[in-house]
Design a protein around this motif. Structure first.
Motif, PDB file in Angstrom:
ATOM      1  N   HIS A   1      10.684  58.550 -22.649  1.00  0.00           N
ATOM      2  CA  HIS A   1      11.537  57.907 -21.945  1.00  0.00           C
ATOM      3  C   HIS A   1      10.863  55.798 -21.278  1.00  0.00           C
ATOM      4  O   HIS A   1      11.224  55.216 -21.763  1.00  0.00           O
ATOM      5  CB  HIS A   1      12.069  58.326 -20.901  1.00  0.00           C
ATOM      6  N   LEU A   2       9.669  56.514 -20.929  1.00  0.00           N
ATOM      7  CA  LEU A   2       9.150  55.131 -20.638  1.00  0.00           C
ATOM      8  C   LEU A   2       8.492  54.209 -21.949  1.00  0.00           C
ATOM      9  O   LEU A   2       8.326  53.197 -21.773  1.00  0.00           O
ATOM     10  CB  LEU A   2       7.336  55.951 -19.792  1.00  0.00           C
ATOM     11  N   ARG A   3       8.788  55.446 -22.952  1.00  0.00           N
ATOM     12  CA  ARG A   3       8.430  53.954 -23.916  1.00  0.00           C
ATOM     13  C   ARG A   3       9.241  53.743 -23.959  1.00  0.00           C
ATOM     14  O   ARG A   3       9.286  51.953 -24.175  1.00  0.00           O
ATOM     15  CB  ARG A   3       7.772  55.054 -25.533  1.00  0.00           C
ATOM     16  N   LYS A   4      10.577  54.029 -24.487  1.00  0.00           N
ATOM     17  CA  LYS A   4      11.930  53.102 -24.784  1.00  0.00           C
ATOM     18  C   LYS A   4      12.396  52.128 -23.883  1.00  0.00           C
ATOM     19  O   LYS A   4      12.084  50.990 -24.028  1.00  0.00           O
ATOM     20  CB  LYS A   4      12.869  54.413 -25.045  1.00  0.00           C
ATOM     21  N   ARG A   5      11.968  52.354 -22.511  1.00  0.00           N
ATOM     22  CA  ARG A   5      12.564  51.761 -21.171  1.00  0.00           C
ATOM     23  C   ARG A   5      11.311  50.455 -20.925  1.00  0.00           C
ATOM     24  O   ARG A   5      11.745  48.910 -21.058  1.00  0.00           O
ATOM     25  CB  ARG A   5      12.692  52.556 -20.210  1.00  0.00           C
ATOM     26  N   LEU A   6       9.510  51.026 -21.704  1.00  0.00           N
ATOM     27  CA  LEU A   6       9.393  49.406 -21.388  1.00  0.00           C
ATOM     28  C   LEU A   6       8.703  48.556 -22.672  1.00  0.00           C
ATOM     29  O   LEU A   6       8.328  48.369 -22.683  1.00  0.00           O
ATOM     30  CB  LEU A   6       8.131  49.789 -20.679  1.00  0.00           C
ATOM     31  N   GLU A   7       9.536  49.133 -23.569  1.00  0.00           N
ATOM     32  CA  GLU A   7       8.583  48.583 -25.084  1.00  0.00           C
ATOM     33  C   GLU A   7       9.561  47.387 -25.206  1.00  0.00           C
ATOM     34  O   GLU A   7       8.346  46.331 -25.036  1.00  0.00           O
ATOM     35  CB  GLU A   7       9.732  49.440 -26.147  1.00  0.00           C
ATOM     36  N   SER A   8      10.395  46.299 -25.267  1.00  0.00           N
ATOM     37  CA  SER A   8      10.666  44.856 -24.959  1.00  0.00           C
ATOM     38  C   SER A   8       9.520  44.145 -23.827  1.00  0.00           C
ATOM     39  O   SER A   8       9.407  42.944 -24.434  1.00  0.00           O
ATOM     40  CB  SER A   8      12.455  45.200 -24.885  1.00  0.00           C
ATOM     41  N   LEU A   9       9.297  44.945 -22.590  1.00  0.00           N
ATOM     42  CA  LEU A   9       8.582  44.280 -21.749  1.00  0.00           C
ATOM     43  C   LEU A   9       7.180  44.413 -21.601  1.00  0.00           C
ATOM     44  O   LEU A   9       7.082  42.896 -22.133  1.00  0.00           O
ATOM     45  CB  LEU A   9       8.712  45.283 -20.381  1.00  0.00           C
ATOM     46  N   TYR A  10       6.351  44.873 -22.761  1.00  0.00           N
ATOM     47  CA  TYR A  10       5.450  45.257 -23.673  1.00  0.00           C
ATOM     48  C   TYR A  10       5.029  43.989 -24.461  1.00  0.00           C
ATOM     49  O   TYR A  10       4.695  43.023 -24.749  1.00  0.00           O
ATOM     50  CB  TYR A  10       5.474  46.089 -23.743  1.00  0.00           C
ATOM     51  N   GLN A  11       6.565  43.719 -25.683  1.00  0.00           N
ATOM     52  CA  GLN A  11       6.440  42.671 -26.357  1.00  0.00           C
ATOM     53  C   GLN A  11       6.520  41.162 -25.981  1.00  0.00           C
ATOM     54  O   GLN A  11       5.774  40.680 -26.519  1.00  0.00           O
ATOM     55  CB  GLN A  11       7.178  43.426 -27.439  1.00  0.00           C
ATOM     56  N   GLU A  12       6.622  41.281 -25.095  1.00  0.00           N
ATOM     57  CA  GLU A  12       6.683  40.014 -24.011  1.00  0.00           C
ATOM     58  C   GLU A  12       6.489  39.815 -23.513  1.00  0.00           C
ATOM     59  O   GLU A  12       5.822  37.894 -23.720  1.00  0.00           O
ATOM     60  CB  GLU A  12       8.316  40.141 -23.144  1.00  0.00           C
ATOM     61  N   PHE A  13       5.231  41.165 -23.175  1.00  0.00           N
ATOM     62  CA  PHE A  13       3.783  40.307 -22.539  1.00  0.00           C
ATOM     63  C   PHE A  13       3.031  39.942 -23.709  1.00  0.00           C
ATOM     64  O   PHE A  13       2.300  38.955 -23.537  1.00  0.00           O
ATOM     65  CB  PHE A  13       3.931  41.453 -21.363  1.00  0.00           C
ATOM     66  N   ILE A  14       2.950  40.810 -24.533  1.00  0.00           N
ATOM     67  CA  ILE A  14       1.743  40.447 -25.512  1.00  0.00           C
ATOM     68  C   ILE A  14       2.127  39.356 -26.679  1.00  0.00           C
ATOM     69  O   ILE A  14       1.038  38.439 -27.134  1.00  0.00           O
ATOM     70  CB  ILE A  14       1.396  41.670 -26.083  1.00  0.00           C
ATOM     71  N   ASN A  15       3.242  39.205 -26.261  1.00  0.00           N
ATOM     72  CA  ASN A  15       4.086  37.833 -27.391  1.00  0.00           C
ATOM     73  C   ASN A  15       3.620  36.854 -25.875  1.00  0.00           C
ATOM     74  O   ASN A  15       4.278  35.286 -26.694  1.00  0.00           O
ATOM     75  CB  ASN A  15       5.469  37.343 -28.204  1.00  0.00           C
ATOM     76  N   TYR A  16       3.253  37.014 -25.112  1.00  0.00           N
ATOM     77  CA  TYR A  16       3.605  35.723 -24.077  1.00  0.00           C
ATOM     78  C   TYR A  16       2.573  34.236 -24.276  1.00  0.00           C
ATOM     79  O   TYR A  16       1.583  34.037 -24.374  1.00  0.00           O
ATOM     80  CB  TYR A  16       3.265  35.629 -22.641  1.00  0.00           C
TER      81      TYR A  16
END
Length: 183
Positions: A168-183
């Motif tokens: 659940h956490l992977r799915k829920r936070l993946e887009s935010l993680y991608q946004e963060f590393i692409n910042y």
């Protein structure tokens, strides 16, 4: 002679104390935490100018209690996330770098805070059993054996619950993680 608000407060405390304590206790680690939260709930309830204006007292009390639990868990967990890490299926994603990284700009600091907020919201979305095992094992660094000994649950059951929480956490936070590393 007591005022109508005082009478309402006394009656409400008598009527809902046990039920509300059980609700809160099922979502926090200790009786002391539950008692602290209940004290805050009753204080907030007693601070209302018109207690009679609250139409659904039980719903109001539970909503306030839930909010207090979330507030307390945020404060408590922020102190325990020192070694928090999270891996994807390839074993390569570490949120620790995000959560503890020095933010070079105010925008990066905002994004980091957003990530923290979303992590706690995602944890609150989990069923209590999954959230509890994840928090105890990952954030409090307790072993499955310790938890199994304390709860009487089967270790495989605990591992399974944690697996569902991680998915659940992977799915829920993946887009935010991608946004963060692409910042």
């Amino acid at each position: 002679m007591t005022s109508p608000n005082q009478q309402t407060l006394v009656q409400t405390v008598k009527q809902y104390s046990k039920q509300l304590f059980a609700f809160v206790r099922g979502r926090v680690a200790t009786d002391e935490d539950a008692e602290d939260i209940l004290q805050d709930v009753w204080y907030q309830f007693g601070s209302q100018s018109e207690l009679g204006a609250i139409e659904q007292v039980s719903g109001w009390l539970h909503r306030v209690a839930r909010n207090k639990i979330v507030d307390k868990s945020r404060k408590k967990h922020e102190e325990r996330l020192d070694d928090y890490s999270y891996e994807d299926e390839d074993g390569g994603v570490s949120f620790r770098d995000i959560l503890y990284a020095e933010a070079p700009t105010p925008e990066a600091e905002d994004l980091k805070q957003l990530f923290w907020d979303q992590l706690f919201l995602a944890l609150e979305e989990l069923p209590a059993a999954q959230r509890d095992i994840f928090v105890q094992n990952e954030l409090e660094e307790r072993t499955f054996q310790e938890i199994a000994d304390e709860t009487g649950e089967n270790i495989k059951t605990l591992i399974s619950r944690k697996g569902y929480a991680v998915k659940h956490l992977r799915k829920r936070l993946e887009s935010l993680y991608q946004e963060f590393i692409n910042y």
